[in-house]
Structures are given as C-alpha cells and as structure tokens.
Design an enzyme around this catalytic site. Structure first.
Site, mmCIF file in Angstrom:
data_model
loop_
_atom_site.group_PDB
_atom_site.id
_atom_site.type_symbol
_atom_site.label_atom_id
_atom_site.label_comp_id
_atom_site.label_asym_id
_atom_site.label_seq_id
_atom_site.Cartn_x
_atom_site.Cartn_y
_atom_site.Cartn_z
ATOM 1 N N ASP A 1 0.786 -1.235 0.000
ATOM 2 C CA ASP A 1 0.000 0.000 0.000
ATOM 3 C C ASP A 1 0.817 1.285 0.000
ATOM 4 O O ASP A 1 0.295 2.349 0.299
ATOM 5 C CB ASP A 1 -0.932 0.057 1.230
ATOM 6 C CG ASP A 1 -2.256 -0.617 0.936
ATOM 7 O OD1 ASP A 1 -2.508 -0.920 -0.250
ATOM 8 O OD2 ASP A 1 -3.026 -0.830 1.887
ATOM 9 N N ASP A 2 2.095 1.174 -0.311
ATOM 10 C CA ASP A 2 2.898 2.395 -0.339
ATOM 11 C C ASP A 2 2.556 3.285 -1.528
ATOM 12 O O ASP A 2 2.953 4.439 -1.572
ATOM 13 C CB ASP A 2 4.392 2.047 -0.355
ATOM 14 C CG ASP A 2 4.916 1.803 1.044
ATOM 15 O OD1 ASP A 2 4.122 1.934 1.991
ATOM 16 O OD2 ASP A 2 6.111 1.487 1.193
ATOM 17 N N ASP B 1 5.268 -3.555 -12.391
ATOM 18 C CA ASP B 1 4.729 -3.116 -11.102
ATOM 19 C C ASP B 1 4.575 -4.349 -10.221
ATOM 20 O O ASP B 1 3.882 -5.286 -10.588
ATOM 21 C CB ASP B 1 3.370 -2.435 -11.307
ATOM 22 C CG ASP B 1 2.762 -2.007 -9.974
ATOM 23 O OD1 ASP B 1 3.503 -1.433 -9.149
ATOM 24 O OD2 ASP B 1 1.565 -2.263 -9.752
ATOM 25 N N THR B 2 5.233 -4.360 -9.070
ATOM 26 C CA THR B 2 5.257 -5.587 -8.270
ATOM 27 C C THR B 2 4.422 -5.456 -7.003
ATOM 28 O O THR B 2 4.168 -4.352 -6.534
ATOM 29 C CB THR B 2 6.694 -5.970 -7.871
ATOM 30 O OG1 THR B 2 7.136 -5.095 -6.829
ATOM 31 C CG2 THR B 2 7.637 -5.871 -9.043
ATOM 32 N N HIS C 1 2.948 -7.114 -0.815
ATOM 33 C CA HIS C 1 2.691 -8.116 0.222
ATOM 34 C C HIS C 1 3.818 -9.142 0.294
ATOM 35 O O HIS C 1 4.248 -9.650 -0.723
ATOM 36 C CB HIS C 1 1.380 -8.852 -0.077
ATOM 37 C CG HIS C 1 0.179 -8.102 0.392
ATOM 38 N ND1 HIS C 1 -0.501 -8.441 1.526
ATOM 39 C CD2 HIS C 1 -0.439 -7.026 -0.111
ATOM 40 C CE1 HIS C 1 -1.512 -7.599 1.696
ATOM 41 N NE2 HIS C 1 -1.489 -6.720 0.716
ATOM 42 N N GLY D 1 4.744 -50.194 11.344
ATOM 43 C CA GLY D 1 3.811 -51.254 11.723
ATOM 44 C C GLY D 1 3.120 -51.914 10.540
ATOM 45 O O GLY D 1 2.284 -52.798 10.729
ATOM 46 N N SER E 1 10.568 -44.341 4.887
ATOM 47 C CA SER E 1 10.863 -43.476 3.719
ATOM 48 C C SER E 1 9.590 -42.874 3.128
ATOM 49 O O SER E 1 9.144 -43.271 2.055
ATOM 50 C CB SER E 1 11.652 -44.226 2.648
ATOM 51 O OG SER E 1 11.135 -45.506 2.394
HETATM 52 N N1 LIG Z 1 -2.796 10.815 -0.718
HETATM 53 C C1 LIG Z 1 -2.133 9.945 -1.455
HETATM 54 N N2 LIG Z 1 -2.580 8.700 -1.536
HETATM 55 C C2 LIG Z 1 -1.907 7.811 -2.296
HETATM 56 C C3 LIG Z 1 -0.748 8.201 -3.005
HETATM 57 N N3 LIG Z 1 -0.296 7.120 -3.682
HETATM 58 C C4 LIG Z 1 -1.150 6.113 -3.398
HETATM 59 N N4 LIG Z 1 -2.116 6.519 -2.567
HETATM 60 C C5 LIG Z 1 -3.199 5.686 -2.031
HETATM 61 O O1 LIG Z 1 -2.637 4.599 -1.313
HETATM 62 C C6 LIG Z 1 -3.416 3.418 -1.494
HETATM 63 C C7 LIG Z 1 -2.581 2.269 -1.974
HETATM 64 O O2 LIG Z 1 -2.117 2.547 -3.266
HETATM 65 P P1 LIG Z 1 -1.595 1.419 -4.280
HETATM 66 O O3 LIG Z 1 -1.021 2.135 -5.437
HETATM 67 O O4 LIG Z 1 -2.616 0.402 -4.548
HETATM 68 O O5 LIG Z 1 -0.444 0.769 -3.397
HETATM 69 P P2 LIG Z 1 0.567 -0.400 -3.804
HETATM 70 O O6 LIG Z 1 1.895 -0.057 -3.240
HETATM 71 O O7 LIG Z 1 0.543 -0.617 -5.266
HETATM 72 O O8 LIG Z 1 -0.049 -1.645 -3.022
HETATM 73 P P3 LIG Z 1 0.344 -3.211 -3.192
HETATM 74 O O9 LIG Z 1 0.748 -3.390 -4.602
HETATM 75 O O10 LIG Z 1 -0.857 -3.996 -2.843
HETATM 76 O O11 LIG Z 1 1.476 -3.462 -2.261
HETATM 77 C C8 LIG Z 1 -4.529 3.801 -2.439
HETATM 78 O O12 LIG Z 1 -5.681 4.081 -1.698
HETATM 79 C C9 LIG Z 1 -4.001 5.033 -3.133
HETATM 80 O O13 LIG Z 1 -5.011 5.877 -3.587
HETATM 81 C C10 LIG Z 1 -0.298 9.544 -2.889
HETATM 82 O O14 LIG Z 1 0.707 9.965 -3.459
HETATM 83 N N5 LIG Z 1 -1.023 10.370 -2.094
HETATM 84 MG MG LIG Z 2 0.225 -2.335 -6.277
#
Ligand SMILES: Nc1nc2c(ncn2[C@@H]2O[C@H](COP(=O)(O)OP(=O)(O)OP(=O)(O)O)[C@@H](O)[C@H]2O)c(=O)[nH]1
Ligand SMILES: [Mg+2]
Lengths: 629, 322
Positions: free
Chosen positions: A37-38, A110-111, A114, A470, A541
């Site tokens: 979620d980064d 895009d990886t 998790h 056995g 085995s």
């Molecule tokens: N405010 C804000 N929210 C962001 C930003 N980038 C991502 N988000 C929010 O963060 C959440 C996760 O974003 P994703 O892009 O799905 O994250 P991810 O790193 O791809 O997640 P995984 O691939 O599952 O690990 C979403 O709700 C996005 O809208 C940003 O720059 N600013």
């Molecule tokens: Mg992602």
C-alpha cells in the site's frame, strides 16, 4: 478506389530499409517495489497517464469500474489488472506495462508489496536494470522496504530510485523526506546499494512524477521521469569474452549443422576459435547464419545460428565460448538462493536445476545460513521456507560451465524445480565453485563391481521396503533375507531402527532429517551393491522424492521398490511398538501417518497388501522377483 | 480530499511528432526479435509436441515470421493450428492458406463439430456463446485431439490489463485452466517447462511487444498481412456504435437497411460480425503507423467480445481462451 498497394497484401513502399537510419533509442527495464500500500501501482498509473500511454477507453474503464470518480482517478486500477486485485485493492502479481518518450522506451514491472507475493517481486527483479523503491511518507522505511531493497541488491540491480511518496499527506514537508532518505541510505550502504537517487513525490497528484512539483520548492532535483530518461545504464557484457549457451541444434539435412542460441556476452565472428564446454573441444566458427543472410559479426543479445569448420560434439546445454578466455567448469558451488516454494527446502533432496539452457539434477549439500533481511544477521537453519534467503552449497550430478552471477547473469543464475510437483521452488545465484569439486576426483579401482558380483555368482540388488510404521516391512524383509540366505545368496539387511543407533544417531524426525537419513542409507546401500551384495532396506521413507533419489543412485534395474501396505487404521490397531499410542498422545512429534505425511508409491515394483496376503507368501513373491530379474 | 496546490504541468511534449516516429528504434526492435526467437527455440528444445496458434492477424503474421527466422534454414518444426469459427473475413481465409503454403508448414484447421451441428453463430446466439463454443471449447478440443503440450500464441501484454499479468510460459491444468493468482515464478530467462501428462503450457513470444512495435516490425521486415488492415471502401453497417463490415450474405439486415460504402480499416481481425472497423484513409503502412501513433483509443475497442462485461477477458482466459 482501392489502393492496389494495400489490397495486394504485399507492398513496396519507398524501400523502408533505405530510409535514413533512425536515431537509436535505448530501452530501460525498471520496476516498482516496496511495502504494501505504499502507492506503487498508483505511481505507475500516474506515470502512464502523464506520458499519455493510456487510451481513452482504458481510462473510462477505470473511472466507471473503479472507486475513483470525477477528477480523482484511481490510477492503481490501470495496472492492477486482475479481478481479485481490484476487489481487494492490492497487487498480487507483476503487471508489465510499456510506454515511450522522446528519449527512451520503457518496460515497467509493477510488483506486489505483500510479503506473501515476494516470489512475484523476484520474478520482476530478475529482469530489470533499475528499481524504484517506494516509501510511504507517513510510515517511513518498513521491513518489506528493506526486504525489497535487499533483494534488488542481491539480484544485481545497480540503480535504485527511492521515491518517497504520498508527500501530499505530510504537507510536503522537507524534514520528512530528509529523514526517510537518510534512514534508507543507512540501510542501502550496508547492502552496497551505492547508486540511490531519492525523489519526493505524490503518485496520486503527480508531483515530481512527470512534472515538477509546485508544492515542494525546496526540492531541486530531477522528476522521476527525468531521471528515468537520463540515467545511464551500462553493462559490461558486450565487451566481455564471447559466451553462447546452445539452445537447439538445427540440422535440416546432412550438410548443415547450426548451433543456435542467444549470445550472453561478447561477440563472435567467422574465423574465431571457440571452445565447447564442458567437453573442451575447439573449433573455428565457419558461418553465422540468419534468414537475412550471413553476418560478419554478432554481439551480445543477438539470437543466431553458428556453424563450425569441423565436426565436434556439441548439443543443447553446452556453452560455446572464446577459447582464449573460457569460463570455469565445476560441479559444486557456493550460492545464494531465494526460496519460492510453498514446501520448505530439504538439504539432500534432489531438485532439477536449470541454468542457461541446461537442466541437471542438484541438491543442497550444506545450508550455511539464512539472512535476516531486516538486521542482515546470519541465522543458522536447517531448511529454507517460503521467501527465505539463504547461502548454501549445492552439488550437481555433472559439471557445467558457469560464471559468477556478478560477472554474468545468464551463466550465473539458476532455478530449482521440484521433481514431483514441477513447481519452481527457488531462484539462485552462483558465487564461486567449491575447491572440493576441483580437487576431489573419483579414484578408479581395478576390481570393479561386476567382478565382485561375479565372484559371488549373483547380481547385486537393492530391495527397498517402504510403508507405514507397523505395516510389516521388517517382518517381510526378514523372511526374504532368510529365504535368500538359504539359497546361498550374499545379503545384508539395513533396518531403520538399527541405523538410527549408529550411522544416523545424530538425526531426528523433521522433514530435513528424514531426507538426510535416507540419503545416507542410500549411499551405504550403494556401496554394498557395489560390493556385490543383495541389500534389503527397510525404512518408512515417506517421501516419494527420496525414494526416487535412491533409485537414481543405483544402476539401471538394480533397485526394486516394495510397497508394504496397510491402512493407517490397521497399522495403528497392530501398534507393535506402542508408537501410535504415544504419537496420538502428543508424546512423539512428526510421526508418519499422524502429523507427518506418507506419500504412497505410485508404481512400486512389488505391491504387498498385508491385510490380504500373508508375510510368507509375500516374501516368496519377492524372492522370485529378485531371482528372475 | 484533494489539496489546492497542484503540480505545475509543464507543457512538455513527451511524444515526438508522429511523422518523426515512423522509423522505429531499430535497436529496440532487434532486441524484441532476439528475445522472441529465444523463446521459440526454448519451446522446441524442451516441449514434446508444440503447435503455433495461427489466427491470421498481424500478431500471428509477426510470430510466424519470427518462427521462420528462429529455425532458418529449416522450416519451423511444428504445425500451425487455426481454430476456425467459420465466421472470419473471407480475405483472412485466402491469406491463411497462402501463408501456410509459403512457410512450408503443416496447417491444421479445427472447427467445433458440436457448435457446427447446432448452428452456433454470433448473430443467432450472441457473442458470448459464440466465443465460448466456437473459440474456447474448440481450442481445447483441438489441443486434446492432437495432444499438444505447448501452444504458441501471439498475445501481447499491452493488449489488455489481465494479459499484462501473464507469464511468457503460462501453465495450464489438464482442464486448460489458467490460475492468475498462482502463477509460476519466472526468473531471468529460465523458463520452467516441466509439466505432467495432460497439463500444458501456453507460450507468448510477443509478450513484450506493443501494437506500434508490431507495425514497425511489419514495415521493416516487409511481412505480408491481410489487406483488411489497410483502408479501402468497404460495405458497412452501424451496430452498437461500431462499423461492421458486411462480408457475406449471413449478415442479417434490418428492413430497409442497406450497407453503404465507407473508407475503413481494421486494427484487429477476428470474426467479422464481432469486429468493428475504424474510419480511416490510411492505405499504406506508413499511414497506418502514423494513425496508430496518434490513436486515442486502444485496438481492443473494436472488439465486441471484450466489452461484454468488465474483467471478461480474465474470466475467458481462466476458462481456456487464448
Ligand atoms: N494521498 C495519497 N494517496 C496515495 C498516493 N499514492 C497512493 N495513494 C493511495 O494509497 C493506497 C494504496 O495505493 P496502491 O497504489 O494500490 O499501493 P501499492 O503499493 O501498489 O499496493 P500493493 O501493490 O498492494 O502493495 C490507495 O488508496 C491510493 O489511492 C499519494 O501519493 N497520495
Ligand atoms: Mg500495487
């Protein structure tokens, strides 16, 4: 009117090949990685959007189908292409996307963040030149950030961008960015990632992605796109000595024999002296054949077909190399492996190993340590589990030509494949060949196995009794030995319990120890068969792979698998040694049939159903089988 | 909630003007070519009974050309397979037969006999049933009939977002199912081709090519393609917002409806009733490349079957569709 040029299907435009040569645009392969979620997918979505790599219909797909409405497009939906991903709002597997700018064309992977999907991240990492590691400005560097940074470094990615994202949620504050950049730097230095460019961004709003941010005037560096367009990526492969793993031998007729493959280092030209490894025979290159005509020279990355000036033995899996600067040939290596299998790694178990175009059999002989990706500590361990990174020695069943991974990715990387499930269970990187494999040679003896067996007037055999505790293995094996002895055959019976009193008294009952137990017994049985004996082995085995391993150690037809079968209920009812009762009471751990699996043989040479057939009758059948073959 | 300060969008023209970009970066195409040839050779070296899916479109044309390069001077050591729904454009059938002959390859054609007996077609049964019976089920029948363990397909990752997720060597169960959530890791160029009896692998040598790469390669290599890719006056009718070409008499017309002539071309080719044309006057390859570079919508937009439901491609693929 219909254009005759077009409708004919063939065309002769103003001879395209004579057009002035195009400016060569380079291609950059990069990936995003970092913690859950980064904002990785969002950043890539934004990058695609800003470089106009998104079509209108694709955009309307995600504005209607996704959560985002109005101006706030959910950019992550541009890359999270699986239904499950969109449902859960996470990335599960790698998405590959393509875009191009005036300066470069890009493949971006895009990886997923998790930990569960680390193997998918590794899939992407093995094929990119640059990694964008994302950190959420709110949370800073996480374990998963370190894991991905470590994996990136391990897999030889030299260029790293640290993108501190979601800056919009932290008021675009410089201190936040500086702190995270410093934290990451400290870790990066320890893992020798020296080329880190830190950029503060907001993937959601596009700040410093393709456009300079007005909200962060304190940042004067390049935008992410600027950096990606200009970062200089160099590889030494092109100037290294020539190497080409042979993929396939092309022989359409008797007069043509072309060795096809993709050049992984250096270049080659007709007249060059090359060597075929591991055999070591030399030849001169006669032609480099392609459908567009013979080439005067071919370089790294090209797929070609080479012919020689003479007939030498060369086939798939061999490596054609510069005879002046050949790589090493060896059979045992120190390596780093990334475990990708759901089942843990078991030292001693045989896996398929694929490196370049060669597939051999290999086992881990010594797991030296695992790496804690957070602290970089070395941890002692007996097995590798999913996502573990370990340093270990491996032994192959035959020598191969190789290079350390640092020198050449293609000749220094390998995968391990489970022989039963066919799953790809590990990715590995070769450090160096073990001296042992250079110095230990097989000592030829003048009396061979055939001579020893002939003196005894018998054919050596290994009779392998497998089945639940056995089930009656020892009873049947004993009867068989008595009958053979009475007929004047030289035998020896190896029994599970007895062996554990001596040779294997250091081993317990974990999966790893069970594998080692069987490996040692296999080696002993092999020596005894070499001495000309009929060896009876009575061991639970439980794993197919190990029984397969022992079979593979013996000469063709020498190994006879006897499956002594009884249902678990019946074996438990008999419970001769009282072990089932203890296991049920939780006093014995890892007991086969109770809390440790038994994999039934799929096609045993002899099947004994001890509920239907008496031990004596079964023994008689087995003796007949031994004597007849 | 969005904050008010927005990034300054400098008016950067990232894309060079289309006319400058007709000439592809050669290095880039050469690299794609070398990679695809490598993949094709791995399939032949490691699989027992490979086949190349030949759907007669531009991607198939490129894939076939690459196969000829990979095994030159031999002919590609596998047959071509066309799963025929009987609803392709007439020009495609003519092209197919000629290409197989020129390549010196065996051409296998399979039509689902049950579907044929039941008279399944896109007009009578709708695109979803037609695609399932005449394409997906037919493909599975064909793979089983000839016992193929590897099927080469011309799909590209840039076509659709679930394709963007697929491995180059994509494992299939004995029921031809794809499990997108549990794909084999695919590290370096080390493809794991080990399978058990009944299982198979779909292989996509063009995974990393984009639509524009395909066009530029076709141009540089002078690869023959079906003329329908070039604009010409063709009889069309308007259906659900798409231009459908009236290619034969099976096309039902509304009362009083008359096809009219229009200058159109196709970005992708499939069953004619399910493939929308685009208005265009691009009659040469250079003109097509120019239009492709300027296109605002994806090539899949013309495909009626992809729009049934969102996520439908992924579902179809899981069921065994290519
Ligand atoms: N405010 C804000 N929210 C962001 C930003 N980038 C991502 N988000 C929010 O963060 C959440 C996760 O974003 P994703 O892009 O799905 O994250 P991810 O790193 O791809 O997640 P995984 O691939 O599952 O690990 C979403 O709700 C996005 O809208 C940003 O720059 N600013
Ligand atoms: Mg992602």
């Amino acid at each position: 009117m219909v254009s005759p040029v077009a409708e004919s299907g063939h065309w002769n435009t103003q001879s395209p090949k004579s057009a002035s040569p195009p400016a060569e645009k380079s291609r950059l392969r990069f990936m995003t990685c970092g913690s859950v979620d980064d904002g990785k997918s969002t950043l890539i979505g934004r990058l695609l959007y800003d470089t106009k790599a998104v079509f209108e219909d694709q955009l309307s797909d995600i504005t209607t189908g996704g959560a985002g409405t109005g101006e706030a497009i959910d950019f992550s939906l541009l890359v999270d292409g699986l239904a499950a991903e969109r449902e859960q709002g996470i990335t599960i597997d790698v998405a590959y996307r393509y875009f191009t700018t005036g300066k470069r064309s890009f493949i971006v992977a895009d990886t997923p963040g998790h930990e569960q999907y680390t193997r998918n991240m590794a899939t992407a990492a093995s094929n990119v030149e640059l990694a964008v590691i994302l950190v959420d400005a709110r949370y800073g560097v996480q374990t998963q950030t370190r894991r991905h940074a470590y994996l990136a470094a391990l897999m030889g990615i030299r260029h790293v961008v640290l993108a501190v994202t979601k800056m919009d949620l932290m008021d675009f504050a410089q201190e936040i960015f500086d702190k995270i950049a410093a934290d990451f730097d400290a870790f990066a230095n320890r893992i020798e990632l020296n080329n880190v460019t830190a950029i503060p961004v907001s993937g959601l709003r596009g700040d410093n992605v393709a456009c300079t941010s007005a909200s962060m005037p304190w940042y004067s560096g390049p935008t992410l796109l600027d950096h990606l367009e200009t970062v200089e990526i160099r590889s030494d492969d092109a100037t290294a000595p020539f190497r080409m793993p042979v993929q396939w031998v092309n022989r359409p007729g008797l007069s043509f024999r072309g060795f096809t493959g993709r050049i992984v280092a250096g270049q080659v030209a007709p007249g060059n002296r090359v060597r075929v490894l591991p055999s070591g025979q030399d030849a001169l290159v006669a032609r480099i054949v392609t459908m567009d005509g013979d080439l005067p020279v071919a370089g790294t990355g090209q797929s070609v077909a080479i012919t020689f000036d003479r007939e030498i033995d060369c086939s798939r899996g061999d490596v054609i190399v510069d005879s002046e600067a050949p790589p090493e040939v060896a059979q045992q290596f120190e390596t780093t492996i990334i475990w990708l299998g759901d089942e843990p790694m078991l030292p001693g178990r045989q896996y398929w190993l694929k490196t370049a175009t060669k597939v051999v059999s290999a086992d881990v002989t010594d797991l030296k340590f695992l790496v804690n990706v957070n602290t970089l500590e070395h941890l002692a361990a007996k097995t590798c589990k999913l996502n573990d990174i370990g340093v270990c020695n491996i032994a192959l069943d035959q020598p191969i030509a190789f290079e350390p991974y640092d020198v050449n990715r293609d000749l220094g990387s390998f995968i391990l494949v489970d022989r039963i499930t066919n799953a790809t269970v590990a990715g590995g990187m070769i450090h160096f060949a073990l001296r042992r494999s250079h110095n230990i040679h097989w000592q030829p003896t003048s009396i061979d196995r055939r001579a020893r067996a002939a003196l005894k007037g018998q054919a050596p055999r290994v009779i392998w009794f497998t089945g639940l505790s056995g089930a009656g293995k020892s009873t049947v094996a004993n009867l068989v030995e008595q009958k053979l002895h009475a007929r004047g055959l030289h035998t020896y019976l190896l029994d599970g319990d007895n062996v554990r009193h001596g040779l294997n008294k250091d081993l317990g009952f974990t999966d790893a120890d069970r594998v080692e137990n069987i490996r040692r017994i296999g080696e002993v049985a092999k020596l005894m068969a070499d001495a000309g004996l009929v060896v009876l082995c009575s061991f639970i085995s439980p794993f197919r792979a190990e029984r397969q391993m022992v079979r593979a150690m013996m000469a063709e037809g020498e190994f006879i698998e006897v499956f002594v079968d009884a249902t678990l209920a019946e074996a438990e009812r008999r419970d001769v040694k009282g072990l089932y009762k203890k296991a049920r009471a939780g006093l014995i751990k890892n007991f086969t049939g109770i809390d440790s699996p038994y994999e039934r043989p799929e096609a045993p040479d002899v099947y004994v159903d001890t509920i239907q057939e008496s031990a004596a009758a079964a023994a008689e059948r087995i003796v007949t089988k031994i004597i007849e073959v | 909630m969005l904050l008010s300060t927005r990034p300054i969008h400098r008016p950067v023209t990232r894309q060079m003007s289309p006319s400058n970009r007709i000439f592809a970066p050669l290095a880039h195409l050469k690299e794609l070519e070398a990679e695809s040839i490598y993949i094709l050779r791995e399939v032949v070296a490691e699989m027992a009974r490979p086949v190349m899916m030949y759907s007669i479109g531009k991607d198939s044309a490129v894939m076939l050309h690459l196969a000829q390069k990979a095994f030159y001077p031999a002919a590609p050591p596998f047959p071509l397979l066309h799963v025929d729904t009987t609803w392709k454009f007439r020009a495609m059938y003519a092209h197919r037969d000629r290409m197989a002959q020129e390549a010196g390859m065996e051409l296998l054609i399979h039509t689902n006999p049950d579907g044929l007996a039941q008279g399944i077609g896109p007009f009578t049964h709708g695109s979803a049933v037609h695609t399932d019976v005449m394409k997906t089920q037919a493909l599975k029948q064909a793979l089983e009939k000839w016992g193929f363990d590897a099927a080469l397909g011309g799909a590209r990752r840039d076509e659709e977002r679930s394709r963007a997720k697929e491995r180059i060597f994509s494992f299939r169960t004995p029921h031809h199912r794809w499990d997108p959530k549990n794909q084999r890791p695919e590290l370096w160029r080390l493809f794991n081709t080990k399978i058990r009896k009944g299982e198979s692998i779909r292989v996509f040598p063009l995974s990393n090519w984009t639509e524009i790469d395909i066009w530029q390669y076709i141009r540089f290599e002078n690869i023959p393609i079906v003329p329908l890719y070039f604009a010409a006056e063709r009889p069309v009718v308007r259906r659900d917002g798409a231009w459908i070409m009236v290619d034969d008499e099976r096309m039902p017309l509304d009362q009083g409806e008359r096809p009219f002539m229009k200058s159109v071309r196709f970005r992708t080719l499939g069953c004619y009733p399910l493939t929308g044309a685009i208005e265009s006057s691009a009659a040469t390859i250079d003109a097509v490349i120019r239009e492709t570079l300027a296109a605002k919508s994806s090539e899949r937009q013309g495909r009626v079957i992809d729009r049934d439901q969102s996520g439908s491609m992924e579902r179809k693929k899981q069921e065994g569709y290519f």
